[in-house]
Design a protein around this motif. Structure first.
Motif, PDB file in Angstrom:
ATOM      1  N   ARG A 182       0.828  -1.208   0.000  1.00 36.78           N
ATOM      2  CA  ARG A 182       0.000   0.000   0.000  1.00 36.78           C
ATOM      3  C   ARG A 182       0.864   1.260   0.000  1.00 36.78           C
ATOM      4  NH1 ARG A 182      -3.829  -1.545   4.916  1.00 36.78           N
ATOM      5  NH2 ARG A 182      -4.438   0.652   4.816  1.00 36.78           N
ATOM      6  N   LEU A 183       2.001   1.212   0.685  1.00 33.84           N
ATOM      7  CA  LEU A 183       2.905   2.358   0.674  1.00 33.84           C
ATOM      8  C   LEU A 183       3.462   2.572  -0.729  1.00 33.84           C
ATOM      9  CD1 LEU A 183       4.523   4.565   2.163  1.00 33.84           C
ATOM     10  CD2 LEU A 183       6.283   2.831   2.595  1.00 33.84           C
ATOM     11  N   ALA A 184       3.876   1.480  -1.375  1.00 32.13           N
ATOM     12  CA  ALA A 184       4.416   1.596  -2.741  1.00 32.13           C
ATOM     13  C   ALA A 184       3.369   2.162  -3.687  1.00 32.13           C
ATOM     14  CB  ALA A 184       4.891   0.227  -3.228  1.00 32.13           C
ATOM     15  N   ALA A 185       2.103   1.750  -3.525  1.00 33.70           N
ATOM     16  CA  ALA A 185       1.030   2.270  -4.386  1.00 33.70           C
ATOM     17  C   ALA A 185       0.815   3.755  -4.134  1.00 33.70           C
ATOM     18  CB  ALA A 185      -0.262   1.493  -4.125  1.00 33.70           C
ATOM     19  N   ALA A 186       0.911   4.188  -2.866  1.00 33.03           N
ATOM     20  CA  ALA A 186       0.713   5.601  -2.542  1.00 33.03           C
ATOM     21  C   ALA A 186       1.837   6.468  -3.087  1.00 33.03           C
ATOM     22  CB  ALA A 186       0.608   5.776  -1.025  1.00 33.03           C
ATOM     23  N   LEU A 187       3.044   5.907  -3.170  1.00 31.46           N
ATOM     24  CA  LEU A 187       4.196   6.676  -3.646  1.00 31.46           C
ATOM     25  C   LEU A 187       4.426   6.534  -5.145  1.00 31.46           C
ATOM     26  CD1 LEU A 187       6.781   5.911  -0.797  1.00 31.46           C
ATOM     27  CD2 LEU A 187       5.239   7.873  -0.990  1.00 31.46           C
ATOM     28  N   ALA A 188       3.680   5.630  -5.780  1.00 31.24           N
ATOM     29  CA  ALA A 188       3.906   5.344  -7.204  1.00 31.24           C
ATOM     30  C   ALA A 188       3.794   6.576  -8.103  1.00 31.24           C
ATOM     31  CB  ALA A 188       2.954   4.248  -7.680  1.00 31.24           C
ATOM     32  N   PRO A 189       2.746   7.430  -7.954  1.00 31.54           N
ATOM     33  CA  PRO A 189       2.668   8.600  -8.843  1.00 31.54           C
ATOM     34  C   PRO A 189       3.890   9.507  -8.743  1.00 31.54           C
ATOM     35  CG  PRO A 189       0.570   8.236  -7.731  1.00 31.54           C
ATOM     36  CD  PRO A 189       1.557   7.325  -7.089  1.00 31.54           C
ATOM     37  N   ALA A 190       4.368   9.757  -7.517  1.00 32.95           N
ATOM     38  CA  ALA A 190       5.552  10.611  -7.350  1.00 32.95           C
ATOM     39  C   ALA A 190       6.782   9.935  -7.926  1.00 32.95           C
ATOM     40  CB  ALA A 190       5.759  10.930  -5.869  1.00 32.95           C
ATOM     41  N   ALA A 191       6.886   8.622  -7.732  1.00 31.65           N
ATOM     42  CA  ALA A 191       8.033   7.891  -8.267  1.00 31.65           C
ATOM     43  C   ALA A 191       8.049   7.921  -9.780  1.00 31.65           C
ATOM     44  CB  ALA A 191       8.011   6.450  -7.756  1.00 31.65           C
ATOM     45  N   GLN A 192       6.878   7.798 -10.397  1.00 32.37           N
ATOM     46  CA  GLN A 192       6.792   7.804 -11.859  1.00 32.37           C
ATOM     47  C   GLN A 192       7.177   9.160 -12.432  1.00 32.37           C
ATOM     48  OE1 GLN A 192       2.794   6.507 -12.613  1.00 32.37           O
ATOM     49  NE2 GLN A 192       3.192   4.388 -12.004  1.00 32.37           N
ATOM     50  N   GLN A 193       6.789  10.235 -11.731  1.00 31.80           N
ATOM     51  CA  GLN A 193       7.132  11.576 -12.211  1.00 31.80           C
ATOM     52  C   GLN A 193       8.607  11.881 -12.009  1.00 31.80           C
ATOM     53  OE1 GLN A 193       4.464  14.777 -10.945  1.00 31.80           O
ATOM     54  NE2 GLN A 193       2.883  13.256 -10.517  1.00 31.80           N
ATOM     55  N   SER A 194       9.195  11.302 -10.968  1.00 25.77           N
ATOM     56  CA  SER A 194      10.576  11.634 -10.626  1.00 25.77           C
ATOM     57  C   SER A 194      11.584  10.725 -11.316  1.00 25.77           C
ATOM     58  CB  SER A 194      10.757  11.542  -9.109  1.00 25.77           C
ATOM     59  OG  SER A 194      12.005  12.044  -8.717  1.00 25.77           O
ATOM     60  N   GLY A 195      11.195   9.488 -11.551  1.00 28.64           N
ATOM     61  CA  GLY A 195      12.122   8.542 -12.168  1.00 28.64           C
ATOM     62  C   GLY A 195      11.729   8.194 -13.582  1.00 28.64           C
ATOM     63  N   ALA A 196      12.562   7.441 -14.222  1.00 23.42           N
ATOM     64  CA  ALA A 196      12.273   6.942 -15.567  1.00 23.42           C
ATOM     65  C   ALA A 196      11.917   5.467 -15.434  1.00 23.42           C
ATOM     66  CB  ALA A 196      13.485   7.123 -16.476  1.00 23.42           C
ATOM     67  N   ALA A 197      10.650   5.153 -15.655  1.00 22.78           N
ATOM     68  CA  ALA A 197      10.192   3.784 -15.458  1.00 22.78           C
ATOM     69  C   ALA A 197      10.906   2.837 -16.411  1.00 22.78           C
ATOM     70  CB  ALA A 197       8.687   3.698 -15.667  1.00 22.78           C
ATOM     71  N   MET A 198      11.198   1.647 -15.906  1.00 16.26           N
ATOM     72  CA  MET A 198      11.827   0.659 -16.779  1.00 16.26           C
ATOM     73  C   MET A 198      10.800   0.146 -17.789  1.00 16.26           C
ATOM     74  SD  MET A 198      12.229  -2.626 -14.208  1.00 16.26           S
ATOM     75  CE  MET A 198      10.832  -3.359 -13.345  1.00 16.26           C
ATOM     76  N   THR A 199      11.297  -0.254 -18.940  1.00 16.05           N
ATOM     77  CA  THR A 199      10.441  -0.844 -19.974  1.00 16.05           C
ATOM     78  C   THR A 199      10.365  -2.335 -19.738  1.00 16.05           C
ATOM     79  OG1 THR A 199      11.083   0.847 -21.581  1.00 16.05           O
ATOM     80  CG2 THR A 199      10.109  -1.178 -22.444  1.00 16.05           C
ATOM     81  N   LEU A 200       9.145  -2.813 -19.476  1.00 17.50           N
ATOM     82  CA  LEU A 200       8.962  -4.235 -19.225  1.00 17.50           C
ATOM     83  C   LEU A 200       8.930  -4.997 -20.545  1.00 17.50           C
ATOM     84  CD1 LEU A 200       6.264  -4.060 -16.412  1.00 17.50           C
ATOM     85  CD2 LEU A 200       8.715  -4.511 -16.156  1.00 17.50           C
ATOM     86  N   PRO A 201       9.541  -6.154 -20.595  1.00 19.78           N
ATOM     87  CA  PRO A 201       9.582  -6.914 -21.853  1.00 19.78           C
ATOM     88  C   PRO A 201       8.252  -7.587 -22.164  1.00 19.78           C
ATOM     89  CG  PRO A 201      10.621  -8.166 -20.097  1.00 19.78           C
ATOM     90  CD  PRO A 201      10.284  -6.828 -19.512  1.00 19.78           C
ATOM     91  N   GLY A 202       8.054  -7.907 -23.422  1.00 20.16           N
ATOM     92  CA  GLY A 202       6.840  -8.596 -23.845  1.00 20.16           C
ATOM     93  C   GLY A 202       6.886  -8.836 -25.340  1.00 20.16           C
ATOM     94  N   VAL A 203       5.808  -9.400 -25.854  1.00 16.25           N
ATOM     95  CA  VAL A 203       5.679  -9.629 -27.294  1.00 16.25           C
ATOM     96  C   VAL A 203       4.254  -9.291 -27.689  1.00 16.25           C
ATOM     97  CG1 VAL A 203       5.865 -11.269 -29.201  1.00 16.25           C
ATOM     98  CG2 VAL A 203       7.380 -11.502 -27.211  1.00 16.25           C
ATOM     99  N   GLY A 204       4.100  -8.380 -28.635  1.00 17.87           N
ATOM    100  CA  GLY A 204       2.789  -8.044 -29.168  1.00 17.87           C
ATOM    101  C   GLY A 204       2.637  -8.623 -30.567  1.00 17.87           C
ATOM    102  N   PHE A 205       1.499  -8.312 -31.185  1.00 19.06           N
ATOM    103  CA  PHE A 205       1.259  -8.799 -32.544  1.00 19.06           C
ATOM    104  C   PHE A 205       0.764  -7.666 -33.425  1.00 19.06           C
ATOM    105  CE2 PHE A 205       1.038 -12.733 -30.162  1.00 19.06           C
ATOM    106  CZ  PHE A 205       1.679 -13.645 -31.000  1.00 19.06           C
ATOM    107  N   ASP A 206       1.313  -7.567 -34.621  1.00 15.54           N
ATOM    108  CA  ASP A 206       0.791  -6.692 -35.658  1.00 15.54           C
ATOM    109  C   ASP A 206       0.101  -7.623 -36.655  1.00 15.54           C
ATOM    110  OD1 ASP A 206       0.178  -4.876 -37.567  1.00 15.54           O
ATOM    111  OD2 ASP A 206       2.245  -4.326 -38.069  1.00 15.54           O
ATOM    112  N   GLY A 207      -1.220  -7.766 -36.479  1.00 16.93           N
ATOM    113  CA  GLY A 207      -1.918  -8.806 -37.225  1.00 16.93           C
ATOM    114  C   GLY A 207      -1.525 -10.153 -36.659  1.00 16.93           C
ATOM    115  N   THR A 208      -0.791 -10.924 -37.448  1.00 14.18           N
ATOM    116  CA  THR A 208      -0.269 -12.203 -36.950  1.00 14.18           C
ATOM    117  C   THR A 208       1.259 -12.217 -36.929  1.00 14.18           C
ATOM    118  OG1 THR A 208      -0.416 -13.137 -39.184  1.00 14.18           O
ATOM    119  CG2 THR A 208      -2.293 -13.513 -37.708  1.00 14.18           C
ATOM    120  N   THR A 209       1.857 -11.048 -36.984  1.00 14.68           N
ATOM    121  CA  THR A 209       3.322 -10.942 -36.948  1.00 14.68           C
ATOM    122  C   THR A 209       3.782 -10.566 -35.548  1.00 14.68           C
ATOM    123  OG1 THR A 209       3.374 -10.213 -39.259  1.00 14.68           O
ATOM    124  CG2 THR A 209       5.351  -9.809 -37.932  1.00 14.68           C
ATOM    125  N   PRO A 210       4.605 -11.410 -34.902  1.00 12.82           N
ATOM    126  CA  PRO A 210       5.087 -11.083 -33.555  1.00 12.82           C
ATOM    127  C   PRO A 210       5.969  -9.841 -33.558  1.00 12.82           C
ATOM    128  CG  PRO A 210       5.398 -13.417 -34.045  1.00 12.82           C
ATOM    129  CD  PRO A 210       5.046 -12.747 -35.337  1.00 12.82           C
TER     130      PRO A 210
END
Length: 570
Positions: free
Chosen positions: A130-158
């Motif tokens: 709950r503390l992390a959730a309360a501080l999240a907006p300030a942390a997001q404005q002050s820091g540069a959030a990491m890019t989480l990995p994943g795989v999307g699709f453009d049509g059927t192209t990964p």
């Protein structure tokens, strides 16, 4: 070369050792006959000496006297931003039992008592999540959030999304800093640290090669007791989710809701949809149409069974079972909710027949709302009921108002249905919660008491303040859409009385560049008008509500070919 100890230094060391030995012996001997918490022990200035139970009672009593201090908002600095934290919102409190245990431990340690003084630091508890959730907006404005990995699709192209490190909040470190600084400093500083996803670029590439690419390489056959269903590569791409958890750990799953939506017509071949009880008023006297149950493919189980099959290049088949589904509204529900008669009905008209994209959009949204029930005290949200209205949901491009002019846009025509259902709720006596008339006046709608809509920012909402349920019934012809509401009448009648238009403004002519996005209009005058909703019961007016709106003058938009630039004569 060694130097012999000076005699008086030798004496001093020996004397100090004797004093410490005697002190320790005396302390241990004294403690054997003393209380659990030494006399004079204090926490935040509160005396707690005595047995452990007495100390706990004394501490609780003392903390109650400091309630205002303990409940005061805490300022937390996160990088360059600050956040205000309410202690009760994040579980920030003094742990009485743990604090007393600490005091008892100090009493058993003579060296801590000798050198630590009588003051015992409180043990502070806090909910890390709950503390992390309360501080999240300030942390997001002050820091540069990491890019989480994943795989999307453009049509059927990964399409891989590679991880990227950033600066962010560590929940455990933040909790430690707040525990340490609370009640000691006016402002607590929480550090931002380097945060990198645990999965690497190689992990993403492996996920593409081992999961995403084979998943869409061929269809999957789903066998059911009522026939086979084909899951196309397009449906697989729409329902396969390859993402990561907050730490950046990659995982894959098939989303059951997306899968059901993507299969659409395929499932319709083998499923029987449940039907809610409703009321048919087409024959004059209202007739209750009984509800019936349905049998649907268990897509929740299918989603789990499908994932390992997607990784295979051959034998791409899986079986699925059915589950019985009860109707959301039964005949008994209608009787219990007092739904027995039509209390309002409103119709608006359109041109172009049912083949035009705008008409199709009106019919589509009407079908989605048909049969909805608003129980006593509930608030109906049109956006909440339909969700997004895009191509995937069966909507088409048709003119919408954007930046003051008509342009092609998906879902055009939804505002006409919005006006229709708003008026049905208005004349049924529902409480208006949210609606917004158009910027320009259209003669096909009643002035002032009409509404536009835009997902997700602009909604239509009304609350059923009556003691009876309300059933929303929709129907259409090739040139009109009707919304009727069924319930038990509370009022004899609800009518509208208009005041004269005022502050009338004439339209101006505006030339637009000709092209596919230009839609010509005749223009309309701007004006302000009041509309009064009048409620009557037992032959008397019991209340009236005022609705006011200002329409802008709609320019007369003219589509003209772009003139070539002037060139200087030689």
């Amino acid at each position: 070369m060694s130097v012999a100890p000076v005699p008086h230094r030798r004496w001093l060391i020996a004397a100090l050792a004797s004093v410490l030995a005697l002190t320790a012996t005396g302390a241990f001997a004294g403690h054997a006959f003393s209380a659990d918490v030494p006399r004079g022990a204090k926490v935040l200035g509160i005396s707690i000496g005595g047995t452990a139970a007495e100390a706990a009672d004394a501490l609780r009593t003392g903390l109650a006297g400091k309630a205002d201090q303990l409940a005061a908002p805490l300022t937390v600095r996160v990088g360059e931003q600050t956040a205000t934290v309410q202690p009760q919102d994040v579980g920030l409190a003094v742990d009485v039992d743990a604090t007393v245990a600490r005091a008892v431990s100090r009493g058993h340690n003579p060296f801590a008592t000798l050198f630590g003084g009588a003051e015992v630091a409180p043990v502070v508890s806090v909910d890390e999540a709950r503390l992390a959730a309360a501080l999240a907006p300030a942390a997001q404005q002050s820091g540069a959030a990491m890019t989480l990995p994943g795989v999307g699709f453009d049509g059927t192209t990964p399409k891989p999304v590679y991880p990227k490190a950033g600066r962010g909040l560590d929940a455990a470190e933040a909790a430690d800093a707040v525990r340490d600084g609370w009640l000691r400093r006016g402002e607590v500083e929480v550090p931002l640290g380097e945060k990198a996803p645990v999965s690497s670029k190689d992990d993403v590439d492996r996920m593409v090669a081992e999961v995403a690419t084979p998943a869409v390489s061929a269809p999957v056959t789903v066998t059911t007791p009522k026939g086979a269903v084909t899951v196309s590569p397009k449906a697989i791409a729409a329902s396969l989710v390859i993402t990561s958890d907050p730490k950046g750990e990659l995982y894959s799953r098939v989303d059951a809701k997306r899968l059901r939506k993507a299969l659409g017509k395929e499932l319709a071949k083998v499923e029987v949809q449940p039907k809610n009880a409703t009321i048919d008023g087409s024959g004059g006297a209202p007739q209750v149409v009984a509800a019936s149950g349905g049998t649907l493919v268990d897509t929740a189980k299918l989603a789990g069974d499908l994932l390992p099959v997607l990784k295979r290049s051959a034998d791409r088949a899986v079986s699925a079972g059915f589950k019985d589904v009860k109707p959301a509204t039964t005949t008994g529900d209608l009787a219990e909710l007092g739904i027995k008669e039509q209390v309002s009905s409103f119709t608006t008209y359109f041109t172009g027949g049912l083949s035009s994209p705008r008409s199709k959009n009106i019919v589509q949204i009407a079908k989605e709302v048909d049969g909805a029930i608003v129980r006593p005290g509930e608030t109906f949200s049109l956006n909440g009921h339909t969700g997004p209205r895009g191509y995937a949901e069966g909507y088409h491009d048709a003119p919408v108002i954007m930046d003051g002019k008509l342009v092609p846009g998906v879902g055009g025509g939804a505002s006409q249905f919005t006006t229709t259902i708003f008026n049905a709720s208005y004349y049924a006596g529902m409480k208006d919660v949210e609606h917004k008339p158009h910027s320009y006046y259209f003669t096909r709608y009643p002035a002032v008491i009409e509404s536009t809509i835009m997902y997700p920012t602009l909604d239509l909402r009304f609350t059923n303040t009556t003691p009876y349920g309300v059933l929303i019934d929709t129907s259409h012809t090739d040139s009109s859409v009707t919304v009727s509401m069924w319930s038990t009448k509370v009022y004899d009648s609800i009518t509208t009385q208009y005041d004269p238009k005022r502050d009338i403004e004439q339209p101006k002519k505006v030339a637009l560049e000709d092209g596919p996005t230009c839609i010509a209009t005749e223009g309309s005058e701007g004006f302000t008008q009041d509309a009064w909703r009048i409620f009557r019961k037992d032959g008397k007016e019991i209340k009236r509500e005022k609705f006011t709106w200002r329409y802008n003058a709609e320019p007369q938009f003219v589509c003209e070919a772009k003139k070539p630039p002037l060139t200087a004569k030689p």
